[in-house]
Design an enzyme around this catalytic site. Structure first.
Site, PDB file in Angstrom:
ATOM      1  CB  ALA A 153      -4.742 -17.443 -16.311  1.00  0.00           C
ATOM      2  N   PRO A 156      -5.212 -12.817 -10.803  1.00  0.00           N
ATOM      3  CG  PRO A 156      -2.985 -12.499  -9.931  1.00  0.00           C
ATOM      4  CD  PRO A 156      -4.426 -12.717  -9.683  1.00  0.00           C
ATOM      5  CG  ASP A 157      -3.151 -12.945 -17.354  1.00  0.00           C
ATOM      6  OD1 ASP A 157      -2.431 -11.922 -16.829  1.00  0.00           O
ATOM      7  OD2 ASP A 157      -3.509 -12.561 -18.194  1.00  0.00           O
ATOM      8  CG  PHE A 158       1.766 -17.050 -15.502  1.00  0.00           C
ATOM      9  CD1 PHE A 158       1.325 -17.103 -14.182  1.00  0.00           C
ATOM     10  CD2 PHE A 158       2.260 -18.745 -16.133  1.00  0.00           C
ATOM     11  CE1 PHE A 158       1.680 -17.858 -13.610  1.00  0.00           C
ATOM     12  CE2 PHE A 158       2.513 -19.443 -15.572  1.00  0.00           C
ATOM     13  CZ  PHE A 158       2.109 -19.553 -14.143  1.00  0.00           C
ATOM     14  NE  ARG A 159       3.607 -16.460 -20.878  1.00  0.00           N
ATOM     15  CZ  ARG A 159       3.616 -17.345 -20.431  1.00  0.00           C
ATOM     16  NH1 ARG A 159       1.955 -17.332 -20.026  1.00  0.00           N
ATOM     17  NH2 ARG A 159       4.264 -18.699 -19.974  1.00  0.00           N
ATOM     18  CG  ASN A 195      -7.049 -21.273 -15.429  1.00  0.00           C
ATOM     19  OD1 ASN A 195      -6.122 -21.257 -15.808  1.00  0.00           O
ATOM     20  ND2 ASN A 195      -8.260 -21.049 -15.611  1.00  0.00           N
ATOM     21  CG  ASP A 219      -8.937 -21.096 -11.179  1.00  0.00           C
ATOM     22  OD1 ASP A 219      -9.135 -22.727 -11.312  1.00  0.00           O
ATOM     23  OD2 ASP A 219      -8.128 -19.938 -11.677  1.00  0.00           O
ATOM     24  CG  HIS A 269      -0.659 -26.757 -16.461  1.00  0.00           C
ATOM     25  ND1 HIS A 269      -0.337 -25.500 -17.356  1.00  0.00           N
ATOM     26  CD2 HIS A 269      -0.393 -27.724 -17.634  1.00  0.00           C
ATOM     27  CE1 HIS A 269      -0.050 -25.480 -18.537  1.00  0.00           C
ATOM     28  NE2 HIS A 269       0.386 -26.490 -18.848  1.00  0.00           N
ATOM     29  CB  CYS A 281       5.871 -36.236   0.573  1.00  0.00           C
ATOM     30  SG  CYS A 281       7.510 -36.214   0.082  1.00  0.00           S
ATOM     31  CB  CYS A 340       6.418 -35.294   4.616  1.00  0.00           C
ATOM     32  SG  CYS A 340       5.824 -37.445   4.342  1.00  0.00           S
ATOM     33  CD  GLU A 354      -2.804 -12.116 -25.676  1.00  0.00           C
ATOM     34  OE1 GLU A 354      -2.168 -10.849 -25.918  1.00  0.00           O
ATOM     35  OE2 GLU A 354      -2.473 -12.732 -24.585  1.00  0.00           O
TER      36      GLU A 354
END
Ligand code: CNA
Length: 339
Positions: A55, A64-67, A138, A140, A157, A165, A189, A256
């Protein structure tokens, strides 16, 4: 627990870990630095680069990312009154209550964002014939928007690109789902009336077959692994870093440090060894701390590709602006001669 503690207190972990590392594999980088990685890319030893990303490569696009504390999605889901932040991406919760996911999906839907410099750097690696594969977490689709070929991508992912469905598995297009979502309707569906969900992998669902089909061969043949914009907290994706050969250099570009080896886990045989940027035994892992876009530009600079990358970003953004009839970018693209 006390017995285990006693056992560990009698073991000299440092000594065992040192023994384990006694034989240092061959060092392929001319020097274990960012500059050393660039020199290695320019050499004829580096033909197959794998990029692993998350992300963090899309935050500069406005997603935005998750963390990341404060701006990450997990800190901003209060309005959905979820039992836990992760619940919005949990398959069982979704089947019970799909509304929070679709409300968020409307905010984040592909089509409203432009790829970042980092996405175009991946495209540039492909153009240079150096990209074996880009493994992305990602959803997106910005790698595709940047022009990275579908054959060069593993969307580990899943993706918003297609939808199914949840019951009868009938396939639906991104446009069909998007139209419903933007009308604040929950897509159902046409056949069995069950929920239709974009093909993004929720917690509790298996990863796409393509991930498992390609990972072993790809990582065995990898000459350089570049990891960008991920906290490396989600498995099995995160453990891919251990799939390369012992000698293969790995470069992390992130805000990081992450994915570092855990000596205790290693000793206990739990999981892979992770990365080692800082010990005096480090021989292949390099970390560049900062924003992905800046890291990619710095690497492109060392490779002599900086102007090409900046021009690509500028031209592609202009084209996206024109196609979406948004205000055309006033940014001036660099001329061929300028650095
Ligand atoms: P994460 O756990 O939120 O970690 C993001 C990492 O990127 C952190 O280490 C940040 O410090 C770092 N970071 C954030 N912005 C930047 C930046 N501009 N430059 C450099 N580093 C930065 O996200 P992961 O991807 O590791 O977690 C995996 C989840 C996130 C996957 O399941 C994704 O589907 C999911 N996700 C995807 C998107 C997307 O598609 N854009 C958005 C949010 C979450």
């Amino acid at each position: 627990v006390d017995q285990l503690k006693n056992l560990f207190s009698t073991i000299n972990l440092g000594e065992l870990i040192n023994k384990d590392n006694e034989e240092k594999p061959e060092q392929l980088l001319p020097e274990v630095t960012f500059k050393g990685v660039a020199e290695y890319i320019k050499s004829d030893k580096c033909k197959n680069i794998i990029v692993m990303c998350g992300a963090g490569i899309s935050t500069a696009a406005g997603i935005p990312d998750f963390r990341t504390p404060g701006t990450g999605l997990y800190d901003n889901l209060q309005k959905y009154e979820l039992p836990s932040p992760q619940a919005i991406f949990e398959i069982n919760f979704f089947k019970e209550n799909p509304q929070p996911f679709y409300t968020l999906a409307k905010e984040l839907y592909p089509g409203s964002f432009k790829p970042t410099t980092c996405h175009y750097f991946i495209k540039l690696l492909e153009q240079k014939g150096l990209l074996r594969r880009a493994y992305t977490q990602n959803i997106d689709t910005l790698e595709r928007v940047a022009g990275v070929g579908g054959d060069k991508l593993v969307e580990a992912h899943g993706t918003f690109h297609t939808a199914h469905c949840v019951q009868c598995r009938m396939e639906y297009s991104q446009d069909w789902v998007k139209e419903k979502v933007f009308k604040d309707e929950i897509p159902h569906c046409k056949d069995c009336e069950e929920l239709v969900k974009p093909d993004i992998v929720f917690f509790g669902e298996p990863l796409p077959r393509r991930f498992f089909n390609l990972r072993y061969e790809d990582f065995r043949l990898c000459d350089l692994l570049i990891v960008m914009g991920t906290s490396l907290k989600v498995h099995p994706f995160a453990s891919l870093v251990d799939g390369v050969e012992d000698t293969t250099p790995r470069l992390l570009i992130n805000r990081e440090k992450c994915g570092e080896s855990d000596p205790l886990m290693k000793l206990l045989g739990g999981g892979g060894a992770g990365m080692d940027f800082d010990s005096d035994k480090a021989y292949r892992d390099v970390c560049w701390l900062g924003d992905c876009d800046d890291g990619c530009l710095a690497l492109a600079d060392l490779l002599g590709w900086k102007n090409e990358l900046k021009t690509m970003v500028c031209n592609q953004h202009k084209e996206i602006d024109q196609n979406s009839q948004a205000t055309a970018s006033k940014e001036k693209c660099p001329s061929k001669k300028s650095a």
